[in-house]
Design an enzyme around this catalytic site. Structure first.
Site, mmCIF file in Angstrom:
data_model
loop_
_atom_site.group_PDB
_atom_site.id
_atom_site.type_symbol
_atom_site.label_atom_id
_atom_site.label_comp_id
_atom_site.label_asym_id
_atom_site.label_seq_id
_atom_site.Cartn_x
_atom_site.Cartn_y
_atom_site.Cartn_z
ATOM 1 N N GLU A 151 0.850 4.012 1.704
ATOM 2 C CA GLU A 151 1.286 4.536 3.004
ATOM 3 C C GLU A 151 2.426 3.700 3.575
ATOM 4 O O GLU A 151 3.413 4.227 4.091
ATOM 5 C CB GLU A 151 0.135 4.540 4.019
ATOM 6 C CG GLU A 151 -1.096 5.277 3.566
ATOM 7 C CD GLU A 151 -2.127 4.350 2.948
ATOM 8 O OE1 GLU A 151 -1.792 3.592 2.018
ATOM 9 O OE2 GLU A 151 -3.281 4.392 3.399
ATOM 10 N N CYS A 210 -1.952 -0.089 7.492
ATOM 11 C CA CYS A 210 -1.200 1.157 7.346
ATOM 12 C C CYS A 210 -1.355 2.055 8.574
ATOM 13 O O CYS A 210 -0.396 2.720 8.978
ATOM 14 C CB CYS A 210 -1.624 1.882 6.079
ATOM 15 S SG CYS A 210 -1.176 0.964 4.582
ATOM 16 N N HIS A 255 0.850 -1.189 0.000
ATOM 17 C CA HIS A 255 0.000 0.000 0.000
ATOM 18 C C HIS A 255 0.891 1.246 0.000
ATOM 19 O O HIS A 255 2.007 1.230 0.538
ATOM 20 C CB HIS A 255 -0.882 0.031 1.254
ATOM 21 C CG HIS A 255 -1.948 -1.015 1.253
ATOM 22 N ND1 HIS A 255 -2.945 -1.059 2.218
ATOM 23 C CD2 HIS A 255 -2.179 -2.060 0.425
ATOM 24 C CE1 HIS A 255 -3.746 -2.078 1.964
ATOM 25 N NE2 HIS A 255 -3.302 -2.711 0.896
ATOM 26 N N CYS A 291 -5.811 1.931 5.926
ATOM 27 C CA CYS A 291 -6.440 0.674 6.307
ATOM 28 C C CYS A 291 -5.860 0.241 7.657
ATOM 29 O O CYS A 291 -4.958 0.897 8.193
ATOM 30 C CB CYS A 291 -6.155 -0.370 5.228
ATOM 31 S SG CYS A 291 -4.451 -0.967 5.229
HETATM 32 ZN ZN ZN Z 1 -3.180 0.258 3.741
#
Ligand code: ZN
Length: 133
Positions: free
Chosen positions: A36, A67, A34, A64
């Site tokens: 981040e 992260c 991801h 999420c």
């Molecule tokens: Zn994430």
């Protein structure tokens, strides 16, 4: 067009941009890639240490669980994100890791910065993807 959900993240310390990343999950077939998380890793690598105290994590989408957890683990000092994520957001929507006072570190969070632009980016992506199916 890359088939990545368009999420971007930046880690900055004051005016200094330490890391920039976009979601690379499809490109490298890594469930943890991801934006981040990649930005946090790159910033730590650049600084030569895992503690990102004094740094801000900016993201176009609400982090999420993974992260938000990584931001907590990095001791990030501030989180700023644009669009909320009602399906996976763990920084205020479904849960709020940054503000859970039981954890050893609270992350001041600003929501909704450039909200319309980020939401439009995601809406357009998913609309085009649905049309492509
Ligand atoms: Zn994430």
């Amino acid at each position: 067009m890359r088939d990545e959900v368009p999420v971007g993240a930046v880690v900055a310390r004051g005016e200094e941009i330490l890391a920039v990343a976009s979601n690379e999950r499809e490109t490298i077939q890594d469930p943890t890639a991801h934006a981040e998380l990649l930005a946090l890793r790159r910033a730590a690598s650049k600084l030569g240490g895992w503690r990102l105290t004094g740094c801000t994590l900016y993201s176009t989408l609400e982090p999420c669980p993974m992260c938000a957890g990584a931001a907590h683990a990095a001791r990030i000092s501030r989180l700023v994100y644009a669009a909320p994520d009602p399906k996976a957001g763990y920084a205020g929507s479904l849960y709020n890791i940054p503000q859970d006072s039981r954890l050893n570190h609270i992350i001041p969070t600003t929501r909704g910065v450039l909200h319309d632009e980020a939401s439009e980016l995601l809406r357009t992506f998913f609309k085009e993807r649905r049309q492509a199916l």
